[in-house]
Motif scaffolding. Sequence first.
Motif, short mmCIF file in Angstrom:
data_model
loop_
_atom_site.label_atom_id
_atom_site.label_comp_id
_atom_site.label_asym_id
_atom_site.label_seq_id
_atom_site.Cartn_x
_atom_site.Cartn_y
_atom_site.Cartn_z
N ARG A 11 0.84 -1.21 0.00
CA ARG A 11 0.00 0.00 0.00
C ARG A 11 0.87 1.26 0.00
O ARG A 11 0.54 2.26 -0.62
CB ARG A 11 -0.93 0.00 1.21
CG ARG A 11 -2.05 -1.02 1.09
CD ARG A 11 -3.12 -0.85 2.15
NE ARG A 11 -2.80 -1.55 3.39
CZ ARG A 11 -2.73 -0.97 4.58
NH1 ARG A 11 -2.94 0.32 4.70
NH2 ARG A 11 -2.44 -1.67 5.65
N GLU A 71 -6.33 -1.96 9.32
CA GLU A 71 -7.24 -1.80 8.19
C GLU A 71 -7.87 -3.15 7.83
O GLU A 71 -7.26 -4.20 7.98
CB GLU A 71 -6.51 -1.24 6.96
CG GLU A 71 -6.09 0.22 7.09
CD GLU A 71 -4.77 0.41 7.82
OE1 GLU A 71 -4.20 -0.59 8.28
OE2 GLU A 71 -4.32 1.56 7.94
N TYR A 107 -9.62 -3.62 4.70
CA TYR A 107 -10.00 -3.61 3.28
C TYR A 107 -9.51 -4.86 2.57
O TYR A 107 -8.38 -5.30 2.75
CB TYR A 107 -9.41 -2.36 2.61
CG TYR A 107 -9.89 -2.18 1.20
CD1 TYR A 107 -9.11 -2.56 0.13
CD2 TYR A 107 -11.15 -1.65 0.95
CE1 TYR A 107 -9.56 -2.41 -1.17
CE2 TYR A 107 -11.61 -1.49 -0.34
CZ TYR A 107 -10.81 -1.87 -1.40
OH TYR A 107 -11.26 -1.72 -2.68
N THR A 108 -10.38 -5.48 1.75
CA THR A 108 -9.99 -6.70 1.04
C THR A 108 -10.24 -6.60 -0.47
O THR A 108 -10.29 -7.61 -1.16
CB THR A 108 -10.76 -7.91 1.58
OG1 THR A 108 -12.16 -7.67 1.45
CG2 THR A 108 -10.41 -8.19 3.02
N LEU A 121 -6.13 -3.04 -4.59
CA LEU A 121 -5.15 -2.18 -3.92
C LEU A 121 -5.34 -0.71 -4.30
O LEU A 121 -5.11 0.18 -3.48
CB LEU A 121 -3.74 -2.64 -4.28
CG LEU A 121 -2.56 -1.81 -3.77
CD1 LEU A 121 -2.59 -1.67 -2.26
CD2 LEU A 121 -1.23 -2.45 -4.21
N ALA A 180 -7.38 0.81 -1.76
CA ALA A 180 -7.06 0.51 -0.36
C ALA A 180 -6.52 1.75 0.34
O ALA A 180 -6.06 2.69 -0.31
CB ALA A 180 -6.03 -0.61 -0.31
#
Length: 907
Positions: A693, A731, A733-734, A737, A740
């Motif tokens: 990220r 975080e 988030y899945t 990217l 994200a």
Amino acid sequence: MKAIELEKAYNPKDFEDRIYNEWVEKGCFKPASDKDSPVHSQKTSNIKYTVVIPPPNVTGVLHMGHGLNNTLQDVVVRYHRMKGDDTLWIPGTDHAGIATQNVVEKQLKKEGKNRNDLGREAFTERTWEVTHKHHDIIVKQQKKLGNSVDWSRERFTYDEGLSKAVRDVFVTLYERGLMYKGQYLVNWCPRCGTALADDEVEHEDTQGAMYHIYYNYADGSGRIEVATTRPETFFGDTAVAVNPDDERYKNLIGKKVLLPLINKEIPIIADSYVDKEFGTGMVKITPAHDPNDWEVGKRHNLEVINLLNPDGTMNDNVPEKYRGLKPDAARKLVIEDLTESGNFKDEEKMVHSVGHCYRCHTVVEPYLSYQWFVKMKPLAEKALKAWKDGEVVFFPKKWENTYTHWLENIRDWCVSRQIWWGHRIPAWYCDCGETIVSRENPVKCPKCGADASHLRQDPDVLDTWFSSWLWPFSTLGWPENTGDLKNFYPTTALVTAYDIIFFWVSRMIMAGLEFTGKAPFHDIYIHGLVRDKQGRKMSKSLGNGIDPLDIIDQYGADALKFTLTYLCAQGQDILIDNDSFKFGSKFCNKVWNASRYILGNLEGRNLVPVKDEELTELDKWIFAELNSAAKNARSALDSYRYNDAASSVYEYFWNTFCDWYVEATKLVFWHGTEEQKDRQVSVLLNVLEESLRLLHPFIPFVTEEIYSKLPLAQIVENRKASGAQKILPNETYTGLLVSAPYPEYKVERDDVKINARFAALKDVVRSVRGIRVECGVNPADKINLALLIEKGSAAEVCTEKTDMIQLLAGLSKVEFVESKPEKSIGTVGSGFEAFILLDENVNTEQLLKHFNKDLEKDKKDAERIEFKLNGKFGQHAPAEVVQAERDNLAEIKRRIEKLESYIAALN
């Protein structure tokens, strides 16, 4: 679980196009406030971040300058999108009036035709066909670069909406008394057949001459001498000027002289414009062919005689023998005739600045014609105030000087162009003499009532920049009060090169303030130009250009993007060649291979929840380093310090994460329990996920591809199961990217004690590695080390981390001593001394040869520099140069002292 396989070799061609198409199809580049945005439901920030792309010419091809400009915008746009800002990047292209018309006219020339053979309507249709074809090409190029623009909002400076905005602005300026038509001396391109604005003229040093000519007095009492670079224009002279304070010529003011060859009488006048010290102090005044002469002519009400046809040839105002000739040919013939008549004295060769068309590079002629102009001073005053009030801010600040200087010395803007491709000027002329400027096509004359058959629309079109200066708000729907205009105007940032501060940046600010009451953007980041390794501007004529698509084909888009970002320092140009992009490619390879190693270690492992208190000191240290990198990257990107941001993530991932942390975790996989191995691989995945990220804005494709392979669902599940966390990421988030969250700086991740201990550990390892290199020890050879540790220092960590030192420094063993061992070579650091033991593991004979060779070279260098400093160089060279040589000598002497100590130890 099973190992996750990445291809053995990093090959961007396997995934870049696929990933970009997925981003577009899923609407990932739409602002979060759009209902069809994939992150609309997660939108938490009300902060807007809007950028409008500097629109490339629709018939152009993206060059490396575009590659840099697009890359820099993409980096900050991706960063702000990941920050959670409501982010919009608007794409578009410019109809490029002169350039696009030239493309079509060249095509017609090959067919043995010209635009007049087709007529205006058919020519415009042909140009639209070319435009659509080239538009598809340039869009494809932008997609190959990876531009994360919202294609659903793409605009064109000649589309229906922008055409309406252009027309509205023209009429509004006319109504406000800021648009007018008048006869003025303009810059004229004979090749393009159109007027140019002052800043569309590129001045180049050109070989020429100063010609000295005699003008006889009308009364036959003698003659004067004038000097000119353009003798063919003397047929348009309407006076000779002298400075009123020039004592040599005061008695000549009012006297008449005869123009050679045609014997026309003209007066000698006095004007302070004349420089008494330049040339003879007498200047021929040709108002129709020189801007300064034009101003003198206006002051003295002189006759204005135009000598040129629109194609740049001499017209009927010169004697017949010169008519139809180009100026160069006429000049040669005029000199011959002046010589024959006895009016030519001589010529002196000189280099002078000559204006050329910025599009076709033809020599620009001053030309008298009726044109439309915008009064710029009232607009410039508002733009200056906006800067003074902090409404616009330049990065770097030095460009403020360029901006203010241009605005303070601004001239009216000639906006009409004598071409067919572009926005037609919305002005009509009635047979009765009335001029009608209207937002709608008039059906009758408001003065005499005549119907449309008696009205003629102005044949000219508007300067291309007239649509471009409206770009930040016209692209959002202005003059209509659209939702986008309400949500995203003013825009946030403008990223552009310094060579269009005049053309575009200043004018956009003027237009924004005049028509919306607000500056169109707050941040103005001005980047340098891309040049070759010799510092030359890239051009077709030099053959030194680099096609960004060739680089992408060879190395991938990420390699191109990262290299340019890494090299882009504020206020500096970028010097590159093809090989420069190996740097970015190597970094992408490093990211790929490190990820491949980590994912390959998943074989037989169980991913487990890890609480903060279960983290090792090594784990806590890497999270602190990641925290620092995120802080530095955010700070740099927020202030457009691209190279600092890229350097920060590069140093973190390559040197800290890969070369230290990943290497050190191998001790667990070699010697740890199954439980420790499960815990370590779980932490590694957490660090890798957050690191990807961190890297994404800089290398979006490779990070997205690796991210898609991570077992994200399980990583997130374990994070939740770990409970309240301060150090591990939280975080959840899945998805992709690209959407994200960007890593945030967390103060609780910092641990001063751990940072100090690992800084000392790294210092020791670096020192040992340095000795190995200095001594020429093979990196594969294991050697023995002795450490002397100062009590109470951070370096005491070494007594606990001997296995890590051995691994990272390539050692067989480490022993701790109270004093320097007899046969050893050492170095000193903060809180420690490190000694390589000269035992059976070290080839002392080879080392001795190596040291003696280096010592001999250093002694010769020292002798040479001392001789230089004691001679004329030391007495006469600039002080800073002499000091640099003294510093060099001191460094060599320190090295000599060290080498002698090494040799003594070996003997």
